[in-house]
Scaffold this motif. Structure first.
Motif, mmCIF file in Angstrom:
data_model
loop_
_atom_site.group_PDB
_atom_site.id
_atom_site.type_symbol
_atom_site.label_atom_id
_atom_site.label_comp_id
_atom_site.label_asym_id
_atom_site.label_seq_id
_atom_site.Cartn_x
_atom_site.Cartn_y
_atom_site.Cartn_z
ATOM 1 N N PRO A 138 -14.713 14.263 19.239
ATOM 2 C CA PRO A 138 -14.107 14.989 18.112
ATOM 3 C C PRO A 138 -14.390 16.490 18.115
ATOM 4 O O PRO A 138 -13.501 17.287 17.794
ATOM 5 N N ALA A 139 -15.599 16.879 18.476
ATOM 6 C CA ALA A 139 -15.960 18.301 18.409
ATOM 7 C C ALA A 139 -15.154 19.155 19.375
ATOM 8 O O ALA A 139 -14.992 20.365 19.153
ATOM 9 N N PHE A 140 -14.629 18.540 20.436
ATOM 10 C CA PHE A 140 -13.949 19.311 21.476
ATOM 11 C C PHE A 140 -12.477 18.913 21.627
ATOM 12 O O PHE A 140 -11.826 19.316 22.595
ATOM 13 N N SER A 141 -11.966 18.128 20.689
ATOM 14 C CA SER A 141 -10.602 17.601 20.818
ATOM 15 C C SER A 141 -9.547 18.709 20.840
ATOM 16 O O SER A 141 -8.477 18.538 21.437
ATOM 17 N N ASP A 142 -9.824 19.831 20.198
ATOM 18 C CA ASP A 142 -8.858 20.935 20.198
ATOM 19 C C ASP A 142 -8.647 21.519 21.599
ATOM 20 O O ASP A 142 -7.661 22.232 21.824
#
Length: 387
Positions: A340-344
């Motif tokens: 989630p923290a790096f999904s962008d």
């Protein structure tokens, strides 16, 4: 992580306590010497910036061939400091494999830059130089970010393909920062990790091949000019007198107690590394064709931070090994681009090799204090579990 073994495998019974990583046996071996080192720190009272820090930096530089070494607070600090020193920040693209610990991507984001995730080689599990070039070209074509740096990771102790990566970095004018958090002691073409890239970060987390008794790290440079800036950043960006702030920095210091521990552990490191390599060789011999181990590139000698295998029925095998009293670990169940923290920052089409390896990989016990009988038992258990 320990498991009590009291089972019969392949017609033989082996009773013992198998540790995934055994820091207790190591401590028994050197405890009195470490206590003397710690007593020295208590006696001189320089808990920060004590003489042990200078001694450690000099010892690490001499060992690796690095021109200069800066001891710091953690492996993460060791990644952030060189990025800040190079001015890497907003608008910059930093290329990094998605199959690594989250600290590598966190360091990029904390510096203000943007991680660009790259797929891995299916044999070495390290960054794929061909995919790296494709993603650099894509970023340049898009024009939104400026390609600025590459952070290859020496996964599980095996050096990345620095000849190919260095050629790309030179051609594209990119800063090359090695993440050697798991590879201290490894070599490539006769050169030690710490002297394979312009800058190298390593971690001395307790479970590493060379580990402290708390968080600690170091940065190695091939250029002595890096020393002043790196040392300043780790001390809140102050000048040499530590009074005026001359640049942005943070508390990235290593304390004297951790340096004292590391100095004593260095005295047995080569012996332990040789033992880990013997164990890895035996795993390779016994488990040939049973699973797919990590491959080293030509000229590389792994630091054997971990020993991992890929098997199609990984979860079933791990469960059977647990029942057999063999501890395992999975590095890494979720690639960074799927967190989630790096999904962008996830690539639109995913990273197929990374995702496949993540679904198949698991690690076997790896430390210098495994007995031949335990290694034999582990191999028997793996063979039976995979069948």
């Amino acid at each position: 992580m320990n498991s009590v073994v009291n089972l019969t495998i392949a017609g033989r019974t082996q009773v013992g306590d198998i540790s995934f990583i055994d820091l207790v046996a190591q401590q028994r071996r050197i405890r009195s010497a470490i206590e003397r080192r710690l007593q020295n720190v208590l006696d001189h009272g320089r808990y920060i910036a004590g003489p042990e820090i200078d001694e450690l930096e000099e010892t690490l530089a001499e060992r690796t061939g690095a021109r200069t070494v800066i001891a710091c607070a953690s492996g993460t600090a060791a990644l952030i400091i060189p990025l800040l020193a190079r001015g890497v920040g907003a608008g910059d693209a930093v290329f990094v494999p998605a199959f690594t610990y989250n600290a590598t991507a966190n360091a990029i984001l904390l510096a203000g830059a943007t991680p660009v995730f790259v797929d891995i080689d299916p044999e070495t599990f390290n960054i794929d130089a061909s995919d790296l070039q494709r993603r650099i070209d894509a970023v340049k074509s898009e024009g939104r970010l400026q390609p600025t740096a590459i952070i290859p990771v020496d996964l599980f102790g095996s050096p990345a393909d620095y000849p190919a990566i260095s050629e790309i970095a030179k051609a594209e004018d990119l800063f090359l920062l090695s993440d050697g958090a798991q590879s201290f002691g490894a070599e490539l073409n006769g050169q030690q990790v710490g002297n394979l890239a312009p800058a190298t970060a390593t971690s001395f987390f307790p479970g590493k091949g060379l580990g402290a008794y708390g968080d600690a790290g170091a940065i190695f440079s091939q250029n002595t000019l890096d020393r002043e800036r790196w040392a300043s950043i780790r001390w809140h960006g102050t000048d040499e007198a530590r009074k005026d702030s001359v640049r942005v920095g943070f508390n990235g210091r290593m304390d004297s107690f951790q340096a004292a521990v590391l100095l004593e552990k260095l005295s047995i490191f080569d012996d332990e590394l040789a033992a880990r390599r013997r164990i890895a060789d035996e795993y390779d011999r016994r488990l040939e064709g049973v699973g797919r181990p990590q491959a080293d590139i030509k000229g590389a000698v792994s630091g054997q931070g971990y020993y991992s295998l890929c098997v199609e029925n990984r979860d079933s095998v791990v469960q059977k090994l647990k029942q057999a009293g063999v501890p395992t670990a999975i590095y890494y169940t979720t690639p960074l681009h799927l967190m989630p923290a790096f999904s962008d920052y996830a690539p639109a089409n995913g990273l197929p090799v990374t995702e496949k390896v993540a679904s198949e990989i698991f690690a076997l016990p790896m430390h210098a204090y495994l007995t031949p009988q335990q290694v034999d038992y582990i191999c028997d258990a793996v063979i039976e579990a995979v069948q």
